[in-house]
Design an enzyme around this catalytic site. Structure first.
Site, short mmCIF file in Angstrom:
data_model
loop_
_atom_site.label_atom_id
_atom_site.label_comp_id
_atom_site.label_asym_id
_atom_site.label_seq_id
_atom_site.Cartn_x
_atom_site.Cartn_y
_atom_site.Cartn_z
N ASP A 161 -30.36 -31.74 -63.67
CA ASP A 161 -31.47 -32.38 -65.53
C ASP A 161 -31.39 -34.52 -64.73
O ASP A 161 -31.11 -35.13 -65.92
CB ASP A 161 -31.45 -32.35 -66.36
CG ASP A 161 -31.90 -30.77 -66.85
OD1 ASP A 161 -32.66 -30.40 -66.12
OD2 ASP A 161 -31.09 -30.64 -68.15
N GLU A 184 -42.32 -28.11 -67.75
CA GLU A 184 -41.50 -28.80 -68.55
C GLU A 184 -40.49 -30.02 -67.85
O GLU A 184 -41.53 -30.62 -66.59
CB GLU A 184 -40.34 -28.55 -68.82
CG GLU A 184 -39.06 -26.98 -68.02
CD GLU A 184 -38.43 -26.69 -68.35
OE1 GLU A 184 -37.76 -26.60 -69.49
OE2 GLU A 184 -37.66 -25.80 -67.01
#
Length: 450
Positions: free
Chosen positions: A35, A208
């Protein structure tokens, strides 16, 4: 002065060679990372990833993500990365559940000399159920960061992303089944508008990881989306930070390895755009332990983004005196070349390249040589039968150029650093080709020039 510069460059390259944090995908090879939020602060790239760790008894949920803290890394050139250590932990956030191991995708931004680090975490029992988003504040991009006593009121979700528009208005985005956004107050810790559901994205499939950036008056919202079975990176475009957005296409296809997640950030650094993302390079059998990557990103004339094709080579220029990991190649003959882990019990040791056919080759682009009249090549190699390697500069797409070294790899089952001195080394940035001269099996870990 030039001699001193060359000495400093050589010393820096040796230090980096020893430390082993180099610009080859994955960028971080001594721990798991995912991420990635990349930012440019004060002429350097700062990387704020999440931190996957293996589950152990009583620590995390077996078969699931396990994340207890955040590190920050920095680089002046996208090649040499420094780990500044842990900046926020689940045990240092007053409102977070210190046993949840769910510190997912973060972000960081600078405003008026302060650095605001945003992160999702599970709140303690008795407070908000599910995920909240917290803020930690520092005077420097690498900390120390001080977590605020409470999360941001009005946000329930994951994967925060913050952008400051040209007029100074700050916006925060997050995910909770869909993508949401809101204005932030100037204090960067409170909402300044009601959250809105962002429009213009596919209705079906998980969405997301929102990440917004602006270029030439166009706002690009990028996000992972499960269109089929695993996440791919997509993007939408708008004339406004809060949309409505119009779906524009796929930024990166689903991972060829089958990694279920992906997560992105996009920056411009020294006139080039880059996509940061992750894959399961160091844990191919368990995609909850991921590793950060980066590749160059380009735009079409109409402002749309060209699809990014993942590479092993990654970005940046590698010093010739560093350990050049040829298994992170730019191109390969494919036939007669295989890449496997050096140690399947400790994958952080990296990979080896096995040559098994005559004239099989790999190419490694963008190696910087400091000009000198002669030099030595070092090759960490192993060959049960013995073999010969050719190293050449490469000025074309698929053919080796001038041979600068021919090395005889001795017969044996142990790894040896084979050297050859008195070489006439090139100067400047060159592409290298490493090629097997015969059919013998030859394993190569790395090469280096001094």
């Amino acid at each position: 002065m030039i001699k001193n510069f060359r000495r400093c460059a050589a010393l820096l390259a040796f230090i980096l060679w020893f430390n082993g944090l180099m610009a080859q995908n994955p960028l971080i090879q001594n721990q798991f990372s995912a991420d990635p939020s990349a930012r440019v602060f004060n002429g350097k790239v700062y990387l704020y990833p999440s931190h996957d760790i293996p589950v152990t008894p009583g620590h995390g949920k077996p078969g699931w993500f396990c994340m207890q803290d955040y590190h920050v890394f920095s680089s002046p050139n996208l090649t040499d990365w420094t780990d500044h250590g842990v900046i926020v932990s689940q045990t240092t956030v007053p409102w977070a559940d210190s046993t949840a191991y769910s510190m997912w995708a973060p972000d960081c931004i600078e405003r008026n000399g302060k650095y605001y680090f945003y992160f999702p975490a599970t709140a303690k029992s008795g407070t908000n159920k599910g995920f909240s988003v917290g803020v930690a504040i520092a005077d420097k991009p690498y900390g120390p960061f001080v977590p605020q006593p409470l999360p941001i009121a009005g946000i329930h979700g994951i994967d925060p992303n913050v952008q400051i528009d040209k007029d100074g208005q700050a916006y925060i985005y997050w995910a909770q089944g869909n993508l949401y956004g809101a204005k932030l107050k100037a204090n960067m810790t409170e909402l300044d508008s009601e959250p809105v559901k962002l429009e213009g994205f596919p209705d079906k499939g998980l969405k997301e990881g929102p990440y917004l950036f602006e270029r030439k008056g166009i706002y690009y919202m990028t996000y992972p989306h499960v269109a089929n079975k695993t996440e791919r990176l997509e993007y939408a475009m708008s004339a406004s930070p809060l949309g409505p957005f119009k779906y524009a296409g796929v930024l990166m296809d689903e991972s060829a390895s089958g990694c279920w997640t992906n997560h992105q950030s996009i920056i411009k650094f020294k006139d080039q755009w880059y996509l940061f993302y992750h894959n399961d390079d160091l844990s191919p059998s368990f995609d909850k332990n991921r590793s950060v990557r980066a590749d160059s990103l380009f735009f079409n004339e109409d402002g749309t983004i060209r699809k990014v094709i993942p590479t092993l080579r990654g970005v940046g220029v590698t010093a010739s005196s560093a350990k050049i990991q040829v298994d992170r190649f730019s191109a390969t003959s494919a036939d007669g070349v295989a890449v496997t882990f050096l140690d399947t019990l400790n994958k952080f040791k990296g990979w080896k390249t096995t040559f098994s056919k005559a004239m099989a080759w790999v190419k490694y682009n963008s190696v910087f040589f400091v000009k000198k009249t002669a030099g030595t090549v070092y090759v960490n190699a192993c060959s049960a039968t013995g073999g010969t390697l050719l190293i050449s500069t490469d000025s074309t797409n698929d053919k080796p150029g001038k041979v600068i070294a021919k090395l005889i790899i001795p017969k044996g089952n142990d790894w040896h650093i084979v050297t050859k001195s008195g070489l006439s080394l090139p100067a400047g940035i060159k592409n290298l080709t490493i090629q097997s001269e015969g059919d013998a099996l030859v394993n190569v870990d790395w090469i280096s020039f001094k």
